[in-house]
Write an enzyme that holds these catalytic residues in place. Structure first.
Site, PDB file in Angstrom:
ATOM      1  N   GLY A 125       0.816  -1.205   0.000  1.00  9.84           N
ATOM      2  CA  GLY A 125       0.000   0.000   0.000  1.00  9.84           C
ATOM      3  C   GLY A 125       0.856   1.263   0.000  1.00  9.84           C
ATOM      4  O   GLY A 125       1.187   1.777  -1.057  1.00  9.84           O
ATOM      5  N   SER A 221       4.950  -5.348  -3.176  1.00 12.85           N
ATOM      6  CA  SER A 221       4.729  -3.920  -3.325  1.00 12.85           C
ATOM      7  C   SER A 221       5.377  -3.151  -2.168  1.00 12.85           C
ATOM      8  O   SER A 221       6.570  -3.283  -1.926  1.00 12.85           O
ATOM      9  CB  SER A 221       3.234  -3.640  -3.440  1.00 12.85           C
ATOM     10  OG  SER A 221       2.995  -2.343  -3.927  1.00 12.85           O
ATOM     11  N   TYR A 222       4.588  -2.350  -1.416  1.00 12.73           N
ATOM     12  CA  TYR A 222       5.175  -1.594  -0.302  1.00 12.73           C
ATOM     13  C   TYR A 222       5.631  -2.503   0.834  1.00 12.73           C
ATOM     14  O   TYR A 222       6.323  -2.053   1.750  1.00 12.73           O
ATOM     15  CB  TYR A 222       4.183  -0.550   0.222  1.00 12.73           C
ATOM     16  CG  TYR A 222       4.833   0.473   1.129  1.00 12.73           C
ATOM     17  CD1 TYR A 222       5.557   1.531   0.601  1.00 12.73           C
ATOM     18  CD2 TYR A 222       4.737   0.368   2.514  1.00 12.73           C
ATOM     19  CE1 TYR A 222       6.175   2.465   1.436  1.00 12.73           C
ATOM     20  CE2 TYR A 222       5.341   1.295   3.352  1.00 12.73           C
ATOM     21  CZ  TYR A 222       6.060   2.338   2.806  1.00 12.73           C
ATOM     22  OH  TYR A 222       6.677   3.255   3.630  1.00 12.73           O
ATOM     23  N   ASP A 406       4.323  -6.005 -14.842  1.00 13.60           N
ATOM     24  CA  ASP A 406       3.934  -4.932 -13.925  1.00 13.60           C
ATOM     25  C   ASP A 406       4.707  -3.666 -14.266  1.00 13.60           C
ATOM     26  O   ASP A 406       5.932  -3.707 -14.414  1.00 13.60           O
ATOM     27  CB  ASP A 406       4.235  -5.357 -12.483  1.00 13.60           C
ATOM     28  CG  ASP A 406       4.009  -4.242 -11.480  1.00 13.60           C
ATOM     29  OD1 ASP A 406       3.101  -3.420 -11.689  1.00 13.60           O
ATOM     30  OD2 ASP A 406       4.756  -4.206 -10.472  1.00 13.60           O
ATOM     31  N   HIS A 458       1.620  -7.381 -11.167  1.00 13.58           N
ATOM     32  CA  HIS A 458       2.063  -6.959  -9.841  1.00 13.58           C
ATOM     33  C   HIS A 458       1.708  -7.978  -8.765  1.00 13.58           C
ATOM     34  O   HIS A 458       2.503  -8.263  -7.879  1.00 13.58           O
ATOM     35  CB  HIS A 458       1.415  -5.608  -9.523  1.00 13.58           C
ATOM     36  CG  HIS A 458       1.944  -4.911  -8.325  1.00 13.58           C
ATOM     37  ND1 HIS A 458       3.166  -4.283  -8.312  1.00 13.58           N
ATOM     38  CD2 HIS A 458       1.413  -4.721  -7.086  1.00 13.58           C
ATOM     39  CE1 HIS A 458       3.364  -3.723  -7.112  1.00 13.58           C
ATOM     40  NE2 HIS A 458       2.313  -3.986  -6.352  1.00 13.58           N
TER      41      HIS A 458
END
Length: 480
Positions: A125, A221-222, A406, A458
């Site tokens: 996120g 991701s984050y 991605d 992703h």
């Protein structure tokens, strides 16, 4: 840091392509973070010194007697018949004074669960749900049908080879909450790492049979921030306590956001190399944009606007995938279903589902894939590369994996970041296989492995479930 004009344009470019698809919550959340104000830079740069010099002990630990049994899920509404594994969910308090608790969903392996490792999965996120994405759309044992009420089996679920915890973190994400509303405005990397560590210590008290089990952290991701930060905290606290409380063996990060400035440049390199923007536009971005500069640049802004117009309305999570559209008939023939996040939203907001999950705290807002209540993100390092370097030096198994379709955190970003670590190559680039097909490519560095996953976006396990399971199984073994 980055100038706000440049990043408002970047955000607009991506948001235009994401607005028609709820499947891209993580990307939208990451771009919001990336456009955070310059004042955050100081805290980012000093974050590692902050965590390095603060001893976490004593950690809040409460009695967990009877909690494991209370958390056992009898049956999820609409789940397939003949489920052969145990599943649990519930809350673990991490701060009793403030009334802060994190929600988890745990699935054991259907066979030989007592001998398989323990894995924690974290979505990014920042502020997105590992239950909604990781468990229900990616690597969990079930996925949600288009009716939003029933589930079907994911044959390539990662609990085939491990026992997996999905954690909604920090408080304010999904079903996780705090009774102190100011907590939602005081969230950042350090508090997230601290709370996740406290969760793990208490969770292991609740499930003591896993205390001596090999433990791995994975995510995407984050979580390229969350994972190395948590790993560093675990190693530090194991040493400070003169005891290996958590048997951490390795980390694996998918399409991981680890270095902001590198990712910004890498995104446009990727877009050009995949024929999404014109040669002239790419040349103008290269000539006029300094992504680490705080100085506004009209020529750069113009180039980014041109890129926005050229890309069009596509899913930046997977540049070759269709977007969710109510007028499209493509959903039935494409996997993953581009509207899958809508089905998950509907399912997790059903009262009978929340009851079965023991998500019994009545929050004043519905479950969402990414948090609408978390405010300003208070701290984050500009780069996680020094932390990753420390983890390598401490002998931890470190893997990056990257879906090659991605563009949000593209494979170019991961390769540039690894290059900055200046690690010698120990095993040359080569293909790896699933079902006699090239699943991706792998290269081994001293202390680090990079694996690409061919044809994945992703959310790698969502786009290529079998290939993702092969990759994950190889990670647990330490080799392809």
């Amino acid at each position: 840091m980055r100038n706000s004009t440049l990043f408002s344009l970047l955000f607009s470019c991506f948001f235009f392509s994401l607005c028609c698809s709820k499947s891209s919550h993580e990307a939208t959340q990451l771009l919001k973070f990336n456009s955070s104000p310059k004042s955050l830079k100081i805290l980012r740069d000093n974050w590692w010194n902050l965590i390095r010099n603060i001893h976490q002990f004593p950690v809040y630990v409460s009695s967990q007697d009877g909690q494991m049994e209370a958390d056992k899920i009898e049956k999820l509404p609409g789940q397939p018949e003949d489920v052969k594994f145990d599943q649990y969910s519930g809350y673990v308090t991490v701060d009793p004074t403030k009334g802060r608790a994190l929600f988890y969903y745990f699935v054991e392996a259907p066979q030989d669960s007592s001998s398989k490792p323990l894995v924690l999965w974290l979505n990014g996120g920042p502020g997105c749900s590992s239950l909604g994405a990781g468990a229900m759309r990616e690597l969990g044992p079930f996925r949600v049908n288009s009716d939003g009420k029933t589930l079907y089996a994911n044959e390539a679920a990662w609990n085939n080879v491990a026992n997996v915890i999905f954690l909604e973190s920090p408080a304010g994400v999904g079903f996780s909450y705090s009774n102190t509303s100011s907590d939602y405005q005081n969230t950042g990397d350090k508090s997230t790492a601290d709370d996740t560590y406290t969760f793990l210590i208490n969770w292991l008290e609740r499930f003591p049979q896993y205390k001596n089990r090999d433990f791995f952290i994975t995510g995407e991701s984050y979580a390229g921030h969350y994972i190395p930060e948590l790993a560093a905290l675990i190693l530090k606290n194991n040493a400070a306590n003169k005891n290996t409380i958590i048997q951490l063996k390795g980390i694996a990060m998918g399409n991981a956001y680890v270095d902001g400035d590198t990712n910004d440049k890498a995104t446009y390199d990727y877009l050009w190399s995949h024929a999404l923007i014109a040669d002239e536009t790419y040349s103008n971005i290269q000539s006029n944009c300094n992504f680490s500069s705080s100085v506004s640049n009209a020529d750069c802004d113009e180039a980014l606007t041109a890129a926005q117009n050229e890309i069009g309305n596509i899913d930046m999570y997977d540049i070759y995938a269709p977007i969710c559209s109510t007028s499209s008939n493509i959903k039935a023939s494409v996997q993953p279903d581009p509207c899958a996040s809508d089905y998950v939203d509907n399912y997790l907001n059903l009262a009978e589902v929340q009851k079965a999950l023991h998500a019994t705290v009545h929050l004043p807002y519905p479950w969402t894939a990414c948090s609408d209540v978390i405010g300003y993100w208070n701290d984050a390092p500009a780069t996680l590369l020094p932390t990753i370097q420390d983890l390598i030096h401490n002998g931890l198994r470190v893997w990056f994996y990257s879906g090659d379709q991605d563009s949000v955190v593209p494979v170019t970003s991961t390769r540039y970041s690894i290059k900055m670590l200046k690690l010698p190559v120990e095993s040359q680039w080569k293909p790896w296989y699933t079902n006699d097909q090239v699943g991706g490519y792998v290269i081994g560095y001293k202390g680090l492995t990079l694996a690409t996953v061919r044809g994945a976006g992703h959310l790698v396990p969502s786009y290529q479930p079998e290939r993702a399971l092969t990759m994950f199984s190889s990670f647990l073994k330490g080799k392809f």
